[in-house]
Design a protein around this motif. Structure first.
Motif, PDB file in Angstrom:
ATOM      1  N   GLU A  53       0.839  -1.205   0.000  1.00  0.00           N
ATOM      2  CA  GLU A  53       0.000   0.000   0.000  1.00  0.00           C
ATOM      3  C   GLU A  53       0.872   1.252   0.000  1.00  0.00           C
ATOM      4  O   GLU A  53       2.032   1.227   0.399  1.00  0.00           O
ATOM      5  CB  GLU A  53      -0.926   0.015   1.215  1.00  0.00           C
ATOM      6  N   SER A  54       0.279   2.346  -0.450  1.00  0.00           N
ATOM      7  CA  SER A  54       0.965   3.636  -0.429  1.00  0.00           C
ATOM      8  C   SER A  54       0.004   4.672   0.147  1.00  0.00           C
ATOM      9  O   SER A  54      -1.174   4.395   0.325  1.00  0.00           O
ATOM     10  CB  SER A  54       1.387   4.043  -1.846  1.00  0.00           C
ATOM     11  N   SER A  55       0.535   5.842   0.435  1.00  0.00           N
ATOM     12  CA  SER A  55      -0.335   6.929   0.880  1.00  0.00           C
ATOM     13  C   SER A  55      -0.469   7.939  -0.252  1.00  0.00           C
ATOM     14  O   SER A  55       0.370   8.009  -1.155  1.00  0.00           O
ATOM     15  CB  SER A  55       0.215   7.602   2.143  1.00  0.00           C
ATOM     16  N   ALA A  56      -1.523   8.729  -0.199  1.00  0.00           N
ATOM     17  CA  ALA A  56      -1.754   9.774  -1.197  1.00  0.00           C
ATOM     18  C   ALA A  56      -0.847  10.971  -0.911  1.00  0.00           C
ATOM     19  O   ALA A  56      -0.397  11.165   0.217  1.00  0.00           O
ATOM     20  CB  ALA A  56      -3.220  10.204  -1.147  1.00  0.00           C
ATOM     21  N   TRP A  57      -0.604  11.772  -1.957  1.00  0.00           N
ATOM     22  CA  TRP A  57       0.121  13.016  -1.741  1.00  0.00           C
ATOM     23  C   TRP A  57      -0.645  13.873  -0.745  1.00  0.00           C
ATOM     24  O   TRP A  57      -1.861  14.039  -0.854  1.00  0.00           O
ATOM     25  CB  TRP A  57       0.271  13.796  -3.048  1.00  0.00           C
ATOM     26  N   HIS A  58       0.081  14.392   0.226  1.00  0.00           N
ATOM     27  CA  HIS A  58      -0.522  15.258   1.231  1.00  0.00           C
ATOM     28  C   HIS A  58       0.563  16.146   1.826  1.00  0.00           C
ATOM     29  O   HIS A  58       1.753  15.917   1.609  1.00  0.00           O
ATOM     30  CB  HIS A  58      -1.190  14.433   2.342  1.00  0.00           C
ATOM     31  N   ARG A  59       0.113  17.164   2.554  1.00  0.00           N
ATOM     32  CA  ARG A  59       1.067  18.025   3.259  1.00  0.00           C
ATOM     33  C   ARG A  59       0.446  18.481   4.572  1.00  0.00           C
ATOM     34  O   ARG A  59      -0.770  18.498   4.737  1.00  0.00           O
ATOM     35  CB  ARG A  59       1.497  19.217   2.415  1.00  0.00           C
ATOM     36  N   VAL A  60       1.332  18.819   5.491  1.00  0.00           N
ATOM     37  CA  VAL A  60       0.965  19.267   6.832  1.00  0.00           C
ATOM     38  C   VAL A  60       1.677  20.600   7.060  1.00  0.00           C
ATOM     39  O   VAL A  60       2.805  20.787   6.594  1.00  0.00           O
ATOM     40  CB  VAL A  60       1.393  18.209   7.880  1.00  0.00           C
ATOM     41  N   VAL A  94      12.591   5.178   6.092  1.00  0.00           N
ATOM     42  CA  VAL A  94      12.552   5.040   7.543  1.00  0.00           C
ATOM     43  C   VAL A  94      12.437   3.554   7.837  1.00  0.00           C
ATOM     44  O   VAL A  94      11.517   2.888   7.368  1.00  0.00           O
ATOM     45  CB  VAL A  94      11.352   5.797   8.157  1.00  0.00           C
ATOM     46  N   GLY A  95      13.407   3.031   8.565  1.00  0.00           N
ATOM     47  CA  GLY A  95      13.432   1.607   8.883  1.00  0.00           C
ATOM     48  C   GLY A  95      14.592   1.300   9.801  1.00  0.00           C
ATOM     49  O   GLY A  95      15.186   2.214  10.392  1.00  0.00           O
ATOM     50  N   PRO A  96      14.955   0.031   9.905  1.00  0.00           N
ATOM     51  CA  PRO A  96      16.004  -0.373  10.847  1.00  0.00           C
ATOM     52  C   PRO A  96      17.356   0.311  10.626  1.00  0.00           C
ATOM     53  O   PRO A  96      18.045   0.629  11.580  1.00  0.00           O
ATOM     54  CB  PRO A  96      16.132  -1.882  10.619  1.00  0.00           C
ATOM     55  N   GLU A  97      17.715   0.586   9.374  1.00  0.00           N
ATOM     56  CA  GLU A  97      19.020   1.191   9.084  1.00  0.00           C
ATOM     57  C   GLU A  97      19.003   2.715   9.217  1.00  0.00           C
ATOM     58  O   GLU A  97      20.044   3.340   9.364  1.00  0.00           O
ATOM     59  CB  GLU A  97      19.476   0.804   7.674  1.00  0.00           C
ATOM     60  N   SER A  98      17.826   3.313   9.119  1.00  0.00           N
ATOM     61  CA  SER A  98      17.682   4.771   9.244  1.00  0.00           C
ATOM     62  C   SER A  98      16.365   5.045   9.961  1.00  0.00           C
ATOM     63  O   SER A  98      15.343   5.279   9.338  1.00  0.00           O
ATOM     64  CB  SER A  98      17.709   5.433   7.866  1.00  0.00           C
ATOM     65  N   PRO A  99      16.391   5.006  11.297  1.00  0.00           N
ATOM     66  CA  PRO A  99      15.153   5.017  12.077  1.00  0.00           C
ATOM     67  C   PRO A  99      14.433   6.355  12.223  1.00  0.00           C
ATOM     68  O   PRO A  99      13.384   6.402  12.845  1.00  0.00           O
ATOM     69  CB  PRO A  99      15.583   4.484  13.440  1.00  0.00           C
ATOM     70  N   GLN A 100      14.971   7.441  11.644  1.00  0.00           N
ATOM     71  CA  GLN A 100      14.290   8.734  11.726  1.00  0.00           C
ATOM     72  C   GLN A 100      14.366   9.440  10.379  1.00  0.00           C
ATOM     73  O   GLN A 100      15.315   9.262   9.621  1.00  0.00           O
ATOM     74  CB  GLN A 100      14.941   9.652  12.755  1.00  0.00           C
ATOM     75  N   GLY A 101      13.369  10.264  10.099  1.00  0.00           N
ATOM     76  CA  GLY A 101      13.384  11.100   8.903  1.00  0.00           C
ATOM     77  C   GLY A 101      12.520  12.328   9.142  1.00  0.00           C
ATOM     78  O   GLY A 101      11.578  12.285   9.935  1.00  0.00           O
ATOM     79  N   LEU A 102      12.835  13.418   8.454  1.00  0.00           N
ATOM     80  CA  LEU A 102      12.130  14.688   8.629  1.00  0.00           C
ATOM     81  C   LEU A 102      11.429  15.091   7.344  1.00  0.00           C
ATOM     82  O   LEU A 102      12.041  15.117   6.272  1.00  0.00           O
ATOM     83  CB  LEU A 102      13.110  15.796   9.016  1.00  0.00           C
ATOM     84  N   VAL A 103      10.152  15.432   7.462  1.00  0.00           N
ATOM     85  CA  VAL A 103       9.396  16.096   6.399  1.00  0.00           C
ATOM     86  C   VAL A 103       9.187  17.531   6.873  1.00  0.00           C
ATOM     87  O   VAL A 103       8.500  17.757   7.877  1.00  0.00           O
ATOM     88  CB  VAL A 103       8.042  15.412   6.127  1.00  0.00           C
ATOM     89  N   PRO A 104       9.789  18.498   6.175  1.00  0.00           N
ATOM     90  CA  PRO A 104       9.632  19.895   6.608  1.00  0.00           C
ATOM     91  C   PRO A 104       8.188  20.380   6.469  1.00  0.00           C
ATOM     92  O   PRO A 104       7.441  19.919   5.606  1.00  0.00           O
ATOM     93  CB  PRO A 104      10.546  20.672   5.656  1.00  0.00           C
ATOM     94  N   ALA A 105       7.813  21.317   7.301  1.00  0.00           N
ATOM     95  CA  ALA A 105       6.481  21.917   7.253  1.00  0.00           C
ATOM     96  C   ALA A 105       6.154  22.365   5.835  1.00  0.00           C
ATOM     97  O   ALA A 105       6.985  22.975   5.169  1.00  0.00           O
ATOM     98  CB  ALA A 105       6.408  23.106   8.214  1.00  0.00           C
ATOM     99  N   GLY A 106       4.958  22.038   5.376  1.00  0.00           N
ATOM    100  CA  GLY A 106       4.483  22.484   4.071  1.00  0.00           C
ATOM    101  C   GLY A 106       4.948  21.683   2.878  1.00  0.00           C
ATOM    102  O   GLY A 106       4.545  21.955   1.755  1.00  0.00           O
ATOM    103  N   ALA A 107       5.798  20.678   3.091  1.00  0.00           N
ATOM    104  CA  ALA A 107       6.294  19.859   1.976  1.00  0.00           C
ATOM    105  C   ALA A 107       5.278  18.776   1.617  1.00  0.00           C
ATOM    106  O   ALA A 107       4.717  18.126   2.507  1.00  0.00           O
ATOM    107  CB  ALA A 107       7.630  19.214   2.334  1.00  0.00           C
ATOM    108  N   TRP A 108       5.039  18.598   0.327  1.00  0.00           N
ATOM    109  CA  TRP A 108       4.213  17.479  -0.122  1.00  0.00           C
ATOM    110  C   TRP A 108       4.959  16.189   0.139  1.00  0.00           C
ATOM    111  O   TRP A 108       6.184  16.120  -0.027  1.00  0.00           O
ATOM    112  CB  TRP A 108       3.898  17.619  -1.612  1.00  0.00           C
TER     113      TRP A 108
END
Length: 136
Positions: A53-60, A94-108
């Motif tokens: 499954e995937s998610s739809a394009w969205h932004r926060v 984001v997973g076992p080898e890279s457990p964190q990731g950042l989505v900047p505010a307003g980015a799709w």
């Protein structure tokens, strides 16, 4: 839509972007933003993306930190224009080898399918509110 076993165990509900979620925490401290919006200083959710499954394009309108629990998910980034860019960047995994990731505010953003279920948490600051959420 069949609710995955892990979604049942964690009491997750369908998310409008795809996948399953539940807010697990909201800071009791609030902040008033420059435009007058009042938000908790941070919120936290579980987000389950079943295999394939995937998610739809969205932004926060807030920064979003992704934290891995099990499996891995690829987050594509689509710029911060009025609509997602036609050629999105790879973003991050984001997973076992890279457990964190950042989505900047307003980015799709959107997730792409993987071959295994992925459970992550998303920490949003200032805290998440659906009024700050856009689907493409």
């Amino acid at each position: 839509m069949d609710r995955p076993e892990l979604a049942v165990r964690l009491d997750l509900e369908p998310h409008p972007e795809g996948g399953w979620y539940r807010q697990t925490w909201a800071s009791p401290e609030v902040v008033t933003l420059a435009d007058g919006r009042v938000r908790p200083t941070a919120t936290l959710i579980y987000f389950l993306l079943p295999a394939g499954e995937s998610s739809a394009w969205h932004r926060v309108r807030s920064d979003e930190i992704w934290l891995a629990h099990s499996g891995s998910v690829t987050v594509q980034l689509g710029g911060s224009g009025e609509a997602p860019e036609e050629a999105p960047t790879a973003g991050f995994v984001v997973g076992p080898e890279s457990p964190q990731g950042l989505v900047p505010a307003g980015a799709w953003q959107r997730t792409v399918p993987s071959d295994a279920d992925a459970l992550v948490s998303c920490l949003v600051s200032p805290g998440f509110d659906f009024a700050d959420f856009d689907l493409a």
